[in-house]
Scaffold this motif. Structure first.
Motif, PDB file in Angstrom:
ATOM      1  N   TRP A  51      48.262  43.044  24.807  1.00 46.13           N
ATOM      2  CA  TRP A  51      49.411  43.197  23.918  1.00 46.13           C
ATOM      3  C   TRP A  51      50.686  43.418  24.726  1.00 46.13           C
ATOM      4  O   TRP A  51      51.730  42.827  24.443  1.00 46.13           O
ATOM      5  CB  TRP A  51      49.154  44.367  22.979  1.00 46.13           C
ATOM      6  CG  TRP A  51      50.251  44.632  21.997  1.00 46.13           C
ATOM      7  CD1 TRP A  51      50.576  43.881  20.902  1.00 46.13           C
ATOM      8  CD2 TRP A  51      51.173  45.719  22.028  1.00 46.13           C
ATOM      9  NE1 TRP A  51      51.644  44.439  20.240  1.00 46.13           N
ATOM     10  CE2 TRP A  51      52.033  45.575  20.904  1.00 46.13           C
ATOM     11  CE3 TRP A  51      51.351  46.817  22.870  1.00 46.13           C
ATOM     12  CZ2 TRP A  51      53.057  46.472  20.623  1.00 46.13           C
ATOM     13  CZ3 TRP A  51      52.372  47.710  22.587  1.00 46.13           C
ATOM     14  CH2 TRP A  51      53.211  47.536  21.481  1.00 46.13           C
ATOM     15  N   LEU A  52      50.590  44.247  25.754  1.00 45.04           N
ATOM     16  CA  LEU A  52      51.741  44.479  26.636  1.00 45.04           C
ATOM     17  C   LEU A  52      52.102  43.216  27.418  1.00 45.04           C
ATOM     18  O   LEU A  52      53.284  42.891  27.593  1.00 45.04           O
ATOM     19  CB  LEU A  52      51.431  45.627  27.607  1.00 45.04           C
ATOM     20  CG  LEU A  52      51.232  47.012  26.970  1.00 45.04           C
ATOM     21  CD1 LEU A  52      50.774  48.021  28.016  1.00 45.04           C
ATOM     22  CD2 LEU A  52      52.521  47.485  26.307  1.00 45.04           C
ATOM     23  N   ILE A  53      51.073  42.487  27.885  1.00 43.07           N
ATOM     24  CA  ILE A  53      51.328  41.231  28.603  1.00 43.07           C
ATOM     25  C   ILE A  53      52.009  40.218  27.683  1.00 43.07           C
ATOM     26  O   ILE A  53      52.975  39.551  28.066  1.00 43.07           O
ATOM     27  CB  ILE A  53      50.010  40.654  29.161  1.00 43.07           C
ATOM     28  CG1 ILE A  53      49.454  41.565  30.262  1.00 43.07           C
ATOM     29  CG2 ILE A  53      50.225  39.239  29.703  1.00 43.07           C
ATOM     30  CD1 ILE A  53      48.079  41.162  30.760  1.00 43.07           C
ATOM     31  N   GLY A  54      51.512  40.095  26.447  1.00 42.21           N
ATOM     32  CA  GLY A  54      52.107  39.163  25.488  1.00 42.21           C
ATOM     33  C   GLY A  54      53.557  39.505  25.180  1.00 42.21           C
ATOM     34  O   GLY A  54      54.420  38.622  25.134  1.00 42.21           O
ATOM     35  N   GLY A  55      53.846  40.809  25.001  1.00 41.93           N
ATOM     36  CA  GLY A  55      55.223  41.225  24.753  1.00 41.93           C
ATOM     37  C   GLY A  55      56.131  40.923  25.933  1.00 41.93           C
ATOM     38  O   GLY A  55      57.282  40.509  25.758  1.00 41.93           O
ATOM     39  N   SER A  56      55.604  41.116  27.145  1.00 38.09           N
ATOM     40  CA  SER A  56      56.388  40.822  28.355  1.00 38.09           C
ATOM     41  C   SER A  56      56.690  39.337  28.472  1.00 38.09           C
ATOM     42  O   SER A  56      57.798  38.941  28.839  1.00 38.09           O
ATOM     43  CB  SER A  56      55.632  41.296  29.605  1.00 38.09           C
ATOM     44  OG  SER A  56      55.375  42.680  29.548  1.00 38.09           O
ATOM     45  N   LEU A  57      55.697  38.488  28.134  1.00 43.79           N
ATOM     46  CA  LEU A  57      55.906  37.033  28.182  1.00 43.79           C
ATOM     47  C   LEU A  57      56.968  36.601  27.171  1.00 43.79           C
ATOM     48  O   LEU A  57      57.813  35.753  27.480  1.00 43.79           O
ATOM     49  CB  LEU A  57      54.589  36.305  27.904  1.00 43.79           C
ATOM     50  CG  LEU A  57      53.515  36.371  28.994  1.00 43.79           C
ATOM     51  CD1 LEU A  57      52.245  35.675  28.522  1.00 43.79           C
ATOM     52  CD2 LEU A  57      54.008  35.743  30.282  1.00 43.79           C
ATOM     53  N   ILE A  58      56.928  37.181  25.979  1.00 43.56           N
ATOM     54  CA  ILE A  58      57.935  36.839  24.963  1.00 43.56           C
ATOM     55  C   ILE A  58      59.325  37.238  25.440  1.00 43.56           C
ATOM     56  O   ILE A  58      60.285  36.458  25.344  1.00 43.56           O
ATOM     57  CB  ILE A  58      57.613  37.538  23.623  1.00 43.56           C
ATOM     58  CG1 ILE A  58      56.308  36.983  23.038  1.00 43.56           C
ATOM     59  CG2 ILE A  58      58.753  37.335  22.628  1.00 43.56           C
ATOM     60  CD1 ILE A  58      55.829  37.724  21.809  1.00 43.56           C
ATOM     61  N   GLY A  59      59.444  38.471  25.967  1.00 43.51           N
ATOM     62  CA  GLY A  59      60.737  38.943  26.455  1.00 43.51           C
ATOM     63  C   GLY A  59      61.259  38.098  27.602  1.00 43.51           C
ATOM     64  O   GLY A  59      62.443  37.721  27.624  1.00 43.51           O
ATOM     65  N   ILE A  96      53.579  34.747  22.099  1.00 46.76           N
ATOM     66  CA  ILE A  96      53.357  35.023  20.674  1.00 46.76           C
ATOM     67  C   ILE A  96      51.870  34.979  20.338  1.00 46.76           C
ATOM     68  O   ILE A  96      51.356  35.836  19.603  1.00 46.76           O
ATOM     69  CB  ILE A  96      54.148  34.012  19.809  1.00 46.76           C
ATOM     70  CG1 ILE A  96      55.649  34.292  19.916  1.00 46.76           C
ATOM     71  CG2 ILE A  96      53.705  34.082  18.353  1.00 46.76           C
ATOM     72  CD1 ILE A  96      56.520  33.256  19.222  1.00 46.76           C
ATOM     73  N   VAL A  97      51.155  33.979  20.877  1.00 46.55           N
ATOM     74  CA  VAL A  97      49.715  33.859  20.617  1.00 46.55           C
ATOM     75  C   VAL A  97      48.957  35.074  21.171  1.00 46.55           C
ATOM     76  O   VAL A  97      48.144  35.698  20.474  1.00 46.55           O
ATOM     77  CB  VAL A  97      49.155  32.556  21.233  1.00 46.55           C
ATOM     78  CG1 VAL A  97      47.636  32.523  21.119  1.00 46.55           C
ATOM     79  CG2 VAL A  97      49.763  31.334  20.548  1.00 46.55           C
ATOM     80  N   VAL A  98      49.235  35.433  22.432  1.00 48.02           N
ATOM     81  CA  VAL A  98      48.561  36.578  23.056  1.00 48.02           C
ATOM     82  C   VAL A  98      48.923  37.874  22.338  1.00 48.02           C
ATOM     83  O   VAL A  98      48.058  38.725  22.073  1.00 48.02           O
ATOM     84  CB  VAL A  98      48.942  36.672  24.557  1.00 48.02           C
ATOM     85  CG1 VAL A  98      48.378  37.944  25.178  1.00 48.02           C
ATOM     86  CG2 VAL A  98      48.438  35.453  25.317  1.00 48.02           C
ATOM     87  N   PHE A  99      50.201  38.040  21.996  1.00 48.50           N
ATOM     88  CA  PHE A  99      50.680  39.245  21.316  1.00 48.50           C
ATOM     89  C   PHE A  99      50.003  39.399  19.952  1.00 48.50           C
ATOM     90  O   PHE A  99      49.538  40.495  19.598  1.00 48.50           O
ATOM     91  CB  PHE A  99      52.202  39.166  21.151  1.00 48.50           C
ATOM     92  CG  PHE A  99      52.826  40.391  20.570  1.00 48.50           C
ATOM     93  CD1 PHE A  99      53.237  41.434  21.385  1.00 48.50           C
ATOM     94  CD2 PHE A  99      53.013  40.506  19.197  1.00 48.50           C
ATOM     95  CE1 PHE A  99      53.810  42.574  20.846  1.00 48.50           C
ATOM     96  CE2 PHE A  99      53.587  41.642  18.655  1.00 48.50           C
ATOM     97  CZ  PHE A  99      53.991  42.679  19.475  1.00 48.50           C
ATOM     98  N   MET A 101      47.114  37.950  18.795  1.00 49.49           N
ATOM     99  CA  MET A 101      45.675  38.180  18.909  1.00 49.49           C
ATOM    100  C   MET A 101      45.370  39.609  19.312  1.00 49.49           C
ATOM    101  O   MET A 101      44.519  40.276  18.714  1.00 49.49           O
ATOM    102  CB  MET A 101      45.063  37.214  19.937  1.00 49.49           C
ATOM    103  CG  MET A 101      44.878  35.803  19.443  1.00 49.49           C
ATOM    104  SD  MET A 101      44.005  34.775  20.651  1.00 49.49           S
ATOM    105  CE  MET A 101      42.424  35.618  20.742  1.00 49.49           C
ATOM    106  N   SER A 102      46.058  40.102  20.331  1.00 52.15           N
ATOM    107  CA  SER A 102      45.796  41.450  20.822  1.00 52.15           C
ATOM    108  C   SER A 102      46.222  42.516  19.808  1.00 52.15           C
ATOM    109  O   SER A 102      45.605  43.572  19.715  1.00 52.15           O
ATOM    110  CB  SER A 102      46.496  41.686  22.162  1.00 52.15           C
ATOM    111  OG  SER A 102      47.866  41.373  22.073  1.00 52.15           O
TER     112      SER A 102
END
Length: 288
Positions: A51-59, A96-99, A101-102
């Motif tokens: 979830w943290l990785i997904g948020g970082s990718l979006i940012g 968005i996909v990773v965020f 799902m997690s």
């Protein structure tokens, strides 16, 4: 009569307590759990990381997109490849996909929400099926798959090298890291497809017949030690590949990356197997 009823009540209560103790049932509804605490918290923390990785990718993707297109027109998207080759857009979509799902995994496991958990399991299952299909196609048709990959990647990314700073940086990092130049089996000759580097008579660019400096074996000036952006100039005019190889890398990056995978096949197999086991395990547990 009353004494007999009281005795039966005490016996029934004692039997009920023994049944609870024997089968370790919870004493009240608040203690009841559909999911094992071990599975619950391991699933939560595992998904919290992603979830943290997904948020970082979006940012990172949004920041990169705003920096790149703040003063220029928005990118033209005509096919799915146009999205893939725009690094900032790809980062946002993957994030968005990773965020999502997690997030389903975190909330579903923490709140023991079976609806969210089953949705999370379904997404994991679909991801796993997609991986199986892609792997099967690559295994059954290796030559066709490799040819299609090389053709696609040696056209659009090469042609758009100067048009997209994020793509340019990604290609430079890839060529420097894997010590390669270009994408396909043509190697450094792939750069003739770029309007700035081709050797046509009508090309007015000072980089005519050159390759990017990230292809160079030595990217710094011998005397000053400063980066030498002209180290790959005019190499496409040299007829001998052996002579060219003294100055720049000549093999394509797909060949170089494939070689790295082959050298570390055991590690790659362990990572793939571990990923598959985790996906199947969580899907089977939550669907059970």
């Amino acid at each position: 009569m009353v004494e007999s009823k009281s005795r039966r009540h005490r016996n029934g209560e004692r039997s009920h307590n023994l049944y609870r103790e024997h089968f370790r049932l919870p004493q009240n509804d608040d203690e009841f759990s559909f999911i094992s605490p071990c599975v619950k918290y391991s699933l939560f923390f595992f998904n919290l990381i992603f979830w943290l990785i997904g948020g970082s990718l979006i940012g990172l993707g949004i920041y990169s997109f705003l920096v790149e297109y703040s003063e220029t027109n928005l990118p033209k998207v005509q096919s799915i490849l146009d999205i893939v080759f725009h690094v900032s857009i790809t980062l946002i979509i993957v994030g968005i996909v990773v965020f999502s799902m997690s997030l389903f995994g975190c909330l579903g496991s923490l709140r023991e929400n079976l609806c969210l958990l089953k949705l999370y399991s379904l997404m994991l299952l679909l991801l796993f099926i997609g991986e199986i299909i892609l792997s099967s196609i690559a295994f059954m048709f290796p030559n066709s798959f490799s040819f299609a990959l090389k053709e696609k990647l040696s056209n659009d990314p090469i042609k758009k090298y100067r048009d997209d700073d994020n793509l340019k940086n990604l290609i430079d990092i890839m060529q420097t890291t894997f010590k390669c130049c270009g994408v396909s089996d043509k190697g450094y000759k792939d750069w003739s497809k770029n309007i700035y580097f081709n050797c046509s008579q009508s090309n007015p660019s000072p980089e005519k017949c050159a390759v990017p400096f990230s292809c160079c074996r030595n990217q710094r000036n011998f005397d000053s030690g400063l980066p030498n952006g002209m180290c790959g100039y005019n190499v496409q005019n040299i007829s001998s590949v052996v002579e060219v190889n003294k100055y720049v890398y000549t093999r394509g990056c797909i060949e170089a990356i494939t070689e790295v995978f082959e050298r570390n096949m055991n590690l790659v197999a362990m990572v793939c197997l571990g990923s598959a086991v985790i996906q199947v395990q969580y899907s089977s547990i939550l669907f059970a």
